[in-house]
Design an enzyme around this catalytic site. Structure first.
Site, PDB file in Angstrom:
ATOM      1  N   GLY A  11       0.832  -1.202   0.000  1.00  0.00           N
ATOM      2  CA  GLY A  11       0.000   0.000   0.000  1.00  0.00           C
ATOM      3  C   GLY A  11       0.862   1.245   0.000  1.00  0.00           C
ATOM      4  O   GLY A  11       2.026   1.213  -0.400  1.00  0.00           O
ATOM      5  N   CYS A  12       0.287   2.335   0.455  1.00  0.00           N
ATOM      6  CA  CYS A  12       0.996   3.623   0.508  1.00  0.00           C
ATOM      7  C   CYS A  12       2.341   3.438   1.210  1.00  0.00           C
ATOM      8  O   CYS A  12       2.402   2.966   2.332  1.00  0.00           O
ATOM      9  CB  CYS A  12       0.142   4.644   1.236  1.00  0.00           C
ATOM     10  SG  CYS A  12       0.979   6.222   1.503  1.00  0.00           S
ATOM     11  N   PHE A  13       3.407   3.834   0.543  1.00  0.00           N
ATOM     12  CA  PHE A  13       4.740   3.510   1.058  1.00  0.00           C
ATOM     13  C   PHE A  13       5.193   4.336   2.249  1.00  0.00           C
ATOM     14  O   PHE A  13       6.142   3.977   2.924  1.00  0.00           O
ATOM     15  CB  PHE A  13       5.789   3.514  -0.036  1.00  0.00           C
ATOM     16  CG  PHE A  13       5.851   4.705  -0.963  1.00  0.00           C
ATOM     17  CD1 PHE A  13       5.482   5.980  -0.596  1.00  0.00           C
ATOM     18  CD2 PHE A  13       6.312   4.516  -2.260  1.00  0.00           C
ATOM     19  CE1 PHE A  13       5.570   7.061  -1.474  1.00  0.00           C
ATOM     20  CE2 PHE A  13       6.410   5.576  -3.151  1.00  0.00           C
ATOM     21  CZ  PHE A  13       6.038   6.858  -2.754  1.00  0.00           C
ATOM     22  N   TRP A  14       4.520   5.440   2.557  1.00  0.00           N
ATOM     23  CA  TRP A  14       4.955   6.271   3.689  1.00  0.00           C
ATOM     24  C   TRP A  14       4.914   5.514   5.011  1.00  0.00           C
ATOM     25  O   TRP A  14       5.885   5.464   5.751  1.00  0.00           O
ATOM     26  CB  TRP A  14       4.096   7.520   3.808  1.00  0.00           C
ATOM     27  CG  TRP A  14       4.168   8.480   2.678  1.00  0.00           C
ATOM     28  CD1 TRP A  14       5.189   8.664   1.781  1.00  0.00           C
ATOM     29  CD2 TRP A  14       3.151   9.417   2.302  1.00  0.00           C
ATOM     30  NE1 TRP A  14       4.869   9.642   0.892  1.00  0.00           N
ATOM     31  CE2 TRP A  14       3.629  10.128   1.187  1.00  0.00           C
ATOM     32  CE3 TRP A  14       1.893   9.714   2.805  1.00  0.00           C
ATOM     33  CZ2 TRP A  14       2.888  11.133   0.574  1.00  0.00           C
ATOM     34  CZ3 TRP A  14       1.155  10.712   2.194  1.00  0.00           C
ATOM     35  CH2 TRP A  14       1.650  11.409   1.092  1.00  0.00           C
ATOM     36  N   CYS A 154      -0.980   6.498   6.718  1.00  0.00           N
ATOM     37  CA  CYS A 154      -1.956   5.887   5.812  1.00  0.00           C
ATOM     38  C   CYS A 154      -2.708   4.781   6.532  1.00  0.00           C
ATOM     39  O   CYS A 154      -3.268   5.005   7.586  1.00  0.00           O
ATOM     40  CB  CYS A 154      -1.287   5.405   4.524  1.00  0.00           C
ATOM     41  SG  CYS A 154      -0.358   6.693   3.666  1.00  0.00           S
TER      42      CYS A 154
END
Length: 162
Positions: A11-14, A154
């Site tokens: 998913g969102c890499f942050w 996220c």
């Protein structure tokens, strides 16, 4: 021993980067794009769903301190591997759950871990196993985003396995 690499899409890499940065033995993490066909993609291109790339985190880890099996156990703990092309509110193929294996031993370990953790989920695991290809680091503003801004976890909630 030399550092080894693991490349994972969850998913969102942050938030994924922030989570793995807390794991002892992970020496370095870089967010970026991999698994697609566009050379040197930008964030905007990846978000267009036309590149085939996943948002991913490339980890460099010390195998004397943490092994690939443990990294994968964390991977399956910190995201929902039963969601196809999405995590939390983020939808699209760039958010797919993926293990980009760097060699045959990593692929074998991944297959074993998937088999073992599948009993922990009510739905089938849809995590893809893909050979690692070129990893394109994301733009500077995406690196260590959560650490630098205090935002961007996220869908990831940092919950240790220990």
């Amino acid at each position: 021993m030399a550092l080894q690499k693991a490349t994972l899409g969850a998913g969102c890499f942050w938030g994924v980067q922030y989570y793995f940065d807390q794991i002892p033995g992970v020496i370095k993490s870089t967010v970026g794009y991999t698994g697609g066909t566009t050379e040197n993609p930008t964030y905007e291109q990846v978000c267009s769903h036309k590149t085939g790339h996943a948002e991913a985190v490339e980890l460099e880890y010390d195998p004397d301190l943490v092994n690939f099996d443990t990294i994968l156990k964390h991977f399956f703990h910190m995201h929902d591997p039963t969601q196809l092309n999405r995590q939390g509110p983020d939808v699209g193929d760039q958010y797919r759950s993926a293990i980009f294996y760097h060699d045959e031993p990593q692929k074998i370990v991944a297959e074993i871990v998937i088999k073992n953790v599948s009993k922990d989920f009510k739905k089938p695991i849809v995590t893809t196993l893909e050979p690692a290809t070129i990893f394109y680091p994301a733009e500077k503003e995406h690196q260590k985003y959560t650490e630098n801004t205090g935002h961007g976890m996220c869908h990831i909630e940092y919950k240790s396995l220990y």
